[in-house]
Design an enzyme around this catalytic site. Sequence first.
Site, PDB file in Angstrom:
ATOM      1  CD  GLU A  74      42.116   1.266  -5.424  1.00  0.00           C
ATOM      2  OE1 GLU A  74      42.746   2.391  -5.715  1.00  0.00           O
ATOM      3  OE2 GLU A  74      43.179   0.304  -4.917  1.00  0.00           O
ATOM      4  CG  HIS A  89      41.905 -23.324  11.575  1.00  0.00           C
ATOM      5  ND1 HIS A  89      41.713 -24.724  11.932  1.00  0.00           N
ATOM      6  CD2 HIS A  89      43.028 -23.460  10.475  1.00  0.00           C
ATOM      7  CE1 HIS A  89      42.755 -25.339  11.437  1.00  0.00           C
ATOM      8  NE2 HIS A  89      43.206 -24.819  10.678  1.00  0.00           N
ATOM      9  CE  LYS A 111      47.772   8.180  -1.430  1.00  0.00           C
ATOM     10  NZ  LYS A 111      47.728   7.882  -2.616  1.00  0.00           N
TER      11      LYS A 111
HETATM   12  C1  F6R Z   1      45.048   4.648  -6.174  1.00  0.00           C
HETATM   13  C2  F6R Z   1      45.401   3.347  -5.769  1.00  0.00           C
HETATM   14  C3  F6R Z   1      45.880   3.886  -4.513  1.00  0.00           C
HETATM   15  C4  F6R Z   1      47.584   4.559  -4.196  1.00  0.00           C
HETATM   16  C5  F6R Z   1      48.201   4.026  -2.801  1.00  0.00           C
HETATM   17  C6  F6R Z   1      48.952   4.846  -2.384  1.00  0.00           C
HETATM   18  O1  F6R Z   1      45.092   3.532  -7.379  1.00  0.00           O
HETATM   19  O2  F6R Z   1      45.937   1.965  -6.658  1.00  0.00           O
HETATM   20  O3  F6R Z   1      45.440   2.319  -3.674  1.00  0.00           O
HETATM   21  O4  F6R Z   1      48.277   3.282  -4.867  1.00  0.00           O
HETATM   22  O5  F6R Z   1      46.919   5.080  -1.992  1.00  0.00           O
HETATM   23  O6  F6R Z   1      49.579   5.704  -3.309  1.00  0.00           O
HETATM   24  P1  F6R Z   1      51.041   5.722  -4.297  1.00  0.00           P
HETATM   25  O7  F6R Z   1      50.513   4.485  -5.335  1.00  0.00           O
HETATM   26  O8  F6R Z   1      51.428   7.030  -4.915  1.00  0.00           O
HETATM   27  O9  F6R Z   1      52.027   5.561  -3.800  1.00  0.00           O
END
Ligand code: F6R
Length: 340
Positions: free
Chosen positions: A225, A241, A333
Amino acid sequence: MLDEASVRRVDKSGAADHVASLPEQVVRGFRLGLNLGPLAARRRVIVVGMGGSGIAGSVLAAWLRAERGAMVASVNDAQLPPWVGEGDLVVAISYSGNTLETLAATRDAMGRGTDLVGLTSGGTLRDLCGGHGLPCLLIPPGLMPRSAFGYMFGGLAALFPETTADVRTAAEALRVRGAKLAPRVADAKNPAKKLAQRLKGRTPIIYGTPTYAPVARRWQTELNENAKVLAWASVLPEADHNELVGWAEDPDAKRFAPILLRDPAEIPEHRALLDATRDLLKGKAKVEEVKAEGPTLLARMLTTLQLGDWTSLYLAVLRGVDPTPVAVIGKLKAQLAKKA
Ligand code: F6R
């Protein structure tokens, strides 16, 4: 060169400040969490969350299992395992409070009559907890979830009253170590900068024994990221393994950077295995060994995690990419929300 000016030029949204704030976050998160009381004392605890939030549960669970024999599971899914039920405590953790999988698992827990506590900076999770009179630990908003690891880890740890001394020691170790990894420390004296320079152009594969597996995974996700590179994490001894054959036989092995996370107190079986693995890999790719330091296991796990955070940030700077934005996760998302 990874001087302060270059870091500032590339790191447009101040990710370095957030990495630097890890020790303080752990302390503040722990203090906030104490307000909820010792909710997790002496029972099965399931921490459910995704990505940058879920990893706080995975690291805590691995440490508590290793050192305290605590029954703590970390789940990164929309559904809880079938054995979760009444009497268990489910901790739903989502920095945004809007992650679909975490909300689905929260509703799953409600349906099963488990005890439930939320950990978030806001969003639907906060509303859900408020609407059902459930305890909810609110942490400061406005960060990227992965940049709030310390708040989430500290907040979670506070639910386990027996962790107080360990968390304090670990936070102090993070403070001391953090000062050696910051952008103001010259390249030659800064292990994170040196490692980032060695990793540039290779694909990291991070190995840890089961206790360090979530730390290895955090390295991977921070490299993914922040530095925007492919990276993978894998668990030893299991990988010996199977993956070992790939290292031995794949003519392209040199493109990868195996990183072994080592602990001075690893059990003799692990030590022998990791030494042998290192020696077998040596002729195939340049091996990086990261030797954890610190007075306690938790201090060593968290300072190793911190080194990965800084390394990913410096690799981002070397690659000229702003560490903060993760556009594609937002896109995913949005697409999922449309279908929900
Ligand atoms: C963004 C990140 C992502 C979010 C993941 C879940 O910085 O690291 O991995 O953490 O999409 O979102 P949250 O943490 O808001 O539940």
